[in-house]
Design a protein around this motif. Structure first.
Motif, PDB file in Angstrom:
ATOM      1  N   ILE A  40       5.835  68.662 -28.610  1.00 30.14           N
ATOM      2  CA  ILE A  40       6.892  69.668 -28.654  1.00 30.14           C
ATOM      3  C   ILE A  40       7.527  69.827 -27.278  1.00 30.14           C
ATOM      4  N   MET A  41       6.693  69.835 -26.243  1.00 31.10           N
ATOM      5  CA  MET A  41       7.228  69.915 -24.878  1.00 31.10           C
ATOM      6  C   MET A  41       8.058  68.674 -24.554  1.00 31.10           C
ATOM      7  N   LEU A  42       7.585  67.517 -24.972  1.00 30.30           N
ATOM      8  CA  LEU A  42       8.331  66.277 -24.758  1.00 30.30           C
ATOM      9  C   LEU A  42       9.698  66.364 -25.418  1.00 30.30           C
ATOM     10  N   LYS A  43       9.729  66.852 -26.643  1.00 33.26           N
ATOM     11  CA  LYS A  43      10.981  66.944 -27.405  1.00 33.26           C
ATOM     12  C   LYS A  43      12.007  67.811 -26.691  1.00 33.26           C
ATOM     13  N   SER A  44      11.550  68.852 -26.016  1.00 30.15           N
ATOM     14  CA  SER A  44      12.484  69.757 -25.343  1.00 30.15           C
ATOM     15  C   SER A  44      12.813  69.331 -23.910  1.00 30.15           C
ATOM     16  N   HIS A  45      12.248  68.225 -23.461  1.00 27.37           N
ATOM     17  CA  HIS A  45      12.520  67.759 -22.099  1.00 27.37           C
ATOM     18  C   HIS A  45      13.991  67.363 -21.983  1.00 27.37           C
ATOM     19  N   PRO A  46      14.641  67.753 -20.880  1.00 25.67           N
ATOM     20  CA  PRO A  46      16.084  67.514 -20.759  1.00 25.67           C
ATOM     21  C   PRO A  46      16.506  66.038 -20.656  1.00 25.67           C
ATOM     22  N   ASP A  47      15.620  65.167 -20.211  1.00 22.63           N
ATOM     23  CA  ASP A  47      15.997  63.756 -20.056  1.00 22.63           C
ATOM     24  C   ASP A  47      15.398  62.916 -21.176  1.00 22.63           C
ATOM     25  N   ASN A  48      16.187  62.676 -22.213  1.00 21.08           N
ATOM     26  CA  ASN A  48      15.785  61.833 -23.354  1.00 21.08           C
ATOM     27  C   ASN A  48      14.606  62.383 -24.142  1.00 21.08           C
ATOM     28  N   GLY A  49      14.329  63.656 -24.023  1.00 23.49           N
ATOM     29  CA  GLY A  49      13.182  64.240 -24.698  1.00 23.49           C
ATOM     30  C   GLY A  49      13.213  64.049 -26.205  1.00 23.49           C
ATOM     31  N   GLU A  50      14.344  64.339 -26.823  1.00 22.54           N
ATOM     32  CA  GLU A  50      14.452  64.183 -28.279  1.00 22.54           C
ATOM     33  C   GLU A  50      14.279  62.723 -28.691  1.00 22.54           C
ATOM     34  N   ARG A  51      14.871  61.835 -27.930  1.00 23.33           N
ATOM     35  CA  ARG A  51      14.772  60.402 -28.245  1.00 23.33           C
ATOM     36  C   ARG A  51      13.327  59.924 -28.106  1.00 23.33           C
ATOM     37  N   TYR A  52      12.679  60.316 -27.000  1.00 24.63           N
ATOM     38  CA  TYR A  52      11.291  59.920 -26.784  1.00 24.63           C
ATOM     39  C   TYR A  52      10.378  60.500 -27.862  1.00 24.63           C
ATOM     40  N   TYR A  53      10.622  61.773 -28.205  1.00 24.73           N
ATOM     41  CA  TYR A  53       9.831  62.403 -29.263  1.00 24.73           C
ATOM     42  C   TYR A  53       9.977  61.623 -30.565  1.00 24.73           C
ATOM     43  N   SER A  54      11.205  61.352 -30.928  1.00 26.54           N
ATOM     44  CA  SER A  54      11.478  60.640 -32.176  1.00 26.54           C
ATOM     45  C   SER A  54      10.824  59.263 -32.179  1.00 26.54           C
ATOM     46  N   LEU A  55      10.920  58.574 -31.055  1.00 23.39           N
ATOM     47  CA  LEU A  55      10.322  57.244 -30.928  1.00 23.39           C
ATOM     48  C   LEU A  55       8.805  57.322 -31.140  1.00 23.39           C
ATOM     49  N   LEU A  56       8.146  58.240 -30.444  1.00 23.98           N
ATOM     50  CA  LEU A  56       6.686  58.356 -30.560  1.00 23.98           C
ATOM     51  C   LEU A  56       6.274  58.869 -31.937  1.00 23.98           C
ATOM     52  N   TYR A  57       7.048  59.803 -32.467  1.00 27.19           N
ATOM     53  CA  TYR A  57       6.718  60.326 -33.790  1.00 27.19           C
ATOM     54  C   TYR A  57       6.763  59.215 -34.837  1.00 27.19           C
ATOM     55  N   LYS A  58       7.821  58.446 -34.833  1.00 27.07           N
ATOM     56  CA  LYS A  58       7.976  57.388 -35.831  1.00 27.07           C
ATOM     57  C   LYS A  58       6.984  56.237 -35.608  1.00 27.07           C
ATOM     58  N   ALA A  59       6.624  55.997 -34.365  1.00 23.35           N
ATOM     59  CA  ALA A  59       5.711  54.892 -34.060  1.00 23.35           C
ATOM     60  C   ALA A  59       4.234  55.265 -34.268  1.00 23.35           C
ATOM     61  N   TYR A  60       3.879  56.542 -34.063  1.00 20.61           N
ATOM     62  CA  TYR A  60       2.459  56.903 -34.080  1.00 20.61           C
ATOM     63  C   TYR A  60       2.081  58.055 -35.018  1.00 20.61           C
ATOM     64  N   ILE A  61       2.902  59.071 -35.127  1.00 21.30           N
ATOM     65  CA  ILE A  61       2.497  60.318 -35.768  1.00 21.30           C
ATOM     66  C   ILE A  61       2.847  60.362 -37.256  1.00 21.30           C
ATOM     67  N   ARG A 112      10.348  49.195 -23.353  1.00 18.79           N
ATOM     68  CA  ARG A 112      10.516  49.897 -22.082  1.00 18.79           C
ATOM     69  C   ARG A 112      10.615  51.411 -22.329  1.00 18.79           C
ATOM     70  N   GLU A 113      11.404  51.807 -23.315  1.00 20.27           N
ATOM     71  CA  GLU A 113      11.542  53.229 -23.635  1.00 20.27           C
ATOM     72  C   GLU A 113      10.240  53.807 -24.196  1.00 20.27           C
ATOM     73  N   LYS A 114       9.559  53.020 -24.996  1.00 19.22           N
ATOM     74  CA  LYS A 114       8.284  53.472 -25.557  1.00 19.22           C
ATOM     75  C   LYS A 114       7.276  53.727 -24.437  1.00 19.22           C
TER      76      LYS A 114
END
Length: 183
Positions: free
Chosen positions: A106-127, A150-152
């Motif tokens: 949740i903290m990652l998702k709200s991070h100002p630099d690509n937080g939503e993108r990183y969250y989505s990437l990790l969620y779809k890849a692992y969670i 690289r983004e992952k």
């Protein structure tokens, strides 16, 4: 809100070091990736353990787990109290780890630099219960394979910084304070 912006300033310092591979233990990345990889297995184990406890309670006491918890005095009569406590403690410890990872996400998702993108990437890849294939991830993110990895890696590093750099030390400090207050 002010505390939150201070946290983001600290996270930005750590994020920069994560992305530039400096000042970060290689174990942070490895341990974070391992936690993500094990996430669904731990959830499955929690559910299975709860089912076993429920079945044991029903078999031994002819009561459902909810009823038994409401009358814990009956535990001594029907079940081994230490076995019951041990199982519940194990389930609680596993659940605490899952909650910590969820909070970090949740903290990652709200991070100002690509937080939503990183969250989505990790969620779809692992969670997510549905695991996206590498091809589906590339299509979803509209990136090349090398950019995806690289983004992952950046996402895992930032999540690791949040988890091991903020949440776990905060939890350790709180536990230490509780320990000091108890003794």
């Amino acid at each position: 809100m002010e505390m939150e912006s201070g946290l983001y300033k600290e996270m930005d310092i750590h994020r920069t070091s994560c992305i530039n591979n400096s000042k970060i233990s290689p174990n942070v990345y490895h341990n974070t990736k391992l936690l993500l990889t094990l996430y669904n297995k731990v959830l499955w184990r929690i559910n299975q353990s709860l089912d076993v406890v429920r079945e044991d309670c029903l078999y031994s006491t002819q009561k459902h787990l909810d009823e038994l918890i409401n009358s814990l005095v009956d535990v001594d009569l029907y079940l081994s109290k230490t076995r019951f406590e041990s199982r519940l403690q194990s389930i609680e410890e596993s659940r605490s780890i899952i909650n910590l990872v969820d909070k970090a996400l949740i903290m990652l998702k709200s991070h100002p630099d690509n937080g939503e993108r990183y969250y989505s990437l990790l969620y779809k890849a692992y969670i997510s219960p549905y695991k996206y294939s590498e091809e589906e991830m590339l299509e979803y993110l509209c990136v090349s394979r090398s950019t995806y990895f690289r983004e992952k890696k950046r996402a895992i590093r930032l999540l690791g910084t949040i988890l091991w750099g903020f949440l776990i030390p905060k939890l350790a400090k709180e536990l230490k304070q509780v320990y000091v207050l108890e003794y």
